[in-house]
Motif scaffolding. Structure first.
Motif, PDB file in Angstrom:
ATOM      1  N   PRO A   6       0.849  -1.202   0.000  1.00 52.64           N
ATOM      2  CA  PRO A   6       0.000   0.000   0.000  1.00 52.64           C
ATOM      3  C   PRO A   6       0.883   1.249   0.000  1.00 52.64           C
ATOM      4  N   GLN A   7       0.522   2.246  -0.795  1.00 53.82           N
ATOM      5  CA  GLN A   7       1.354   3.439  -0.931  1.00 53.82           C
ATOM      6  C   GLN A   7       1.554   4.191   0.371  1.00 53.82           C
ATOM      7  N   ASN A   8       0.579   4.173   1.257  1.00 56.23           N
ATOM      8  CA  ASN A   8       0.704   4.937   2.490  1.00 56.23           C
ATOM      9  C   ASN A   8       1.329   4.127   3.622  1.00 56.23           C
ATOM     10  N   GLU A   9       1.725   2.886   3.365  1.00 53.67           N
ATOM     11  CA  GLU A   9       2.339   2.064   4.400  1.00 53.67           C
ATOM     12  C   GLU A   9       3.816   2.422   4.541  1.00 53.67           C
ATOM     13  N   GLU A  10       4.190   2.788   5.748  1.00 49.88           N
ATOM     14  CA  GLU A  10       5.575   3.143   6.014  1.00 49.88           C
ATOM     15  C   GLU A  10       6.420   1.874   6.089  1.00 49.88           C
ATOM     16  N   ARG A  11       7.569   1.899   5.412  1.00 47.85           N
ATOM     17  CA  ARG A  11       8.502   0.766   5.441  1.00 47.85           C
ATOM     18  C   ARG A  11       9.905   1.318   5.607  1.00 47.85           C
ATOM     19  N   ALA A  12      10.775   0.487   6.186  1.00 50.22           N
ATOM     20  CA  ALA A  12      12.165   0.904   6.384  1.00 50.22           C
ATOM     21  C   ALA A  12      13.070  -0.321   6.316  1.00 50.22           C
ATOM     22  N   VAL A  13      14.288  -0.090   5.827  1.00 50.74           N
ATOM     23  CA  VAL A  13      15.314  -1.122   5.781  1.00 50.74           C
ATOM     24  C   VAL A  13      16.604  -0.481   6.293  1.00 50.74           C
ATOM     25  N   ALA A  14      17.317  -1.211   7.153  1.00 48.42           N
ATOM     26  CA  ALA A  14      18.605  -0.742   7.658  1.00 48.42           C
ATOM     27  C   ALA A  14      19.702  -1.650   7.106  1.00 48.42           C
ATOM     28  N   LEU A  15      20.803  -1.013   6.724  1.00 45.12           N
ATOM     29  CA  LEU A  15      21.951  -1.749   6.195  1.00 45.12           C
ATOM     30  C   LEU A  15      23.149  -1.566   7.113  1.00 45.12           C
ATOM     31  N   GLU A  16      24.030  -2.555   7.089  1.00 44.06           N
ATOM     32  CA  GLU A  16      25.309  -2.450   7.790  1.00 44.06           C
ATOM     33  C   GLU A  16      26.389  -2.923   6.838  1.00 44.06           C
ATOM     34  N   TYR A  17      27.507  -2.229   6.867  1.00 46.88           N
ATOM     35  CA  TYR A  17      28.641  -2.625   6.031  1.00 46.88           C
ATOM     36  C   TYR A  17      29.909  -2.412   6.840  1.00 46.88           C
ATOM     37  N   SER A  18      30.593  -3.490   7.145  1.00 45.58           N
ATOM     38  CA  SER A  18      31.818  -3.429   7.940  1.00 45.58           C
ATOM     39  C   SER A  18      32.945  -4.195   7.235  1.00 45.58           C
ATOM     40  N   PRO A  19      33.602  -3.525   6.279  1.00 47.14           N
ATOM     41  CA  PRO A  19      34.713  -4.212   5.631  1.00 47.14           C
ATOM     42  C   PRO A  19      35.874  -4.325   6.624  1.00 47.14           C
TER      43      PRO A  19
END
Length: 104
Positions: A6-19
């Protein structure tokens, strides 16, 4: 085919990068609705920069937790990380940092 949300549904993704530990950034958190708001609130509380990109979010939301991002989004994620690293370097050279938790 990716699931349509749904367009009004809030979504989030978190990334981690540790070379050098990580070969590529990993999805470390994701959520919809209340969970998305908690992820965003934590990022704000710790001064972690955020980016809104619906197309990238669509791809990253399909990645399982703790899995590396798919190769087809390496370029766009690399550009975002390079921008964030330059911000951190600039703030560090000026003697300020929004939050020690995000120091490089």
């Amino acid at each position: 085919m990716p699931k349509k949300w749904p367009q009004n549904e809030e979504r989030a993704v978190a990334l981690e990068y540790s070379p050098p530990r990580d070969r590529a950034p990993r999805v470390t958190a994701k959520g919809r609705g209340e969970m998305a708001r908690k992820i965003l609130d934590l990022a704000r509380a710790h001064g972690i920069p955020m980016r809104q990109d619906p197309d990238l979010l669509e791809v990253l939301f399909q990645v399982e937790l703790e899995r590396e991002i798919p190769p087809e989004v390496y370029q766009v994620v690399a550009e975002i990380l390079a921008f964030l690293y330059s911000i951190n370097a600039s703030q560090h050279s000026q003697g300020s940092s929004p939050d020690p938790a995000i120091e490089p």
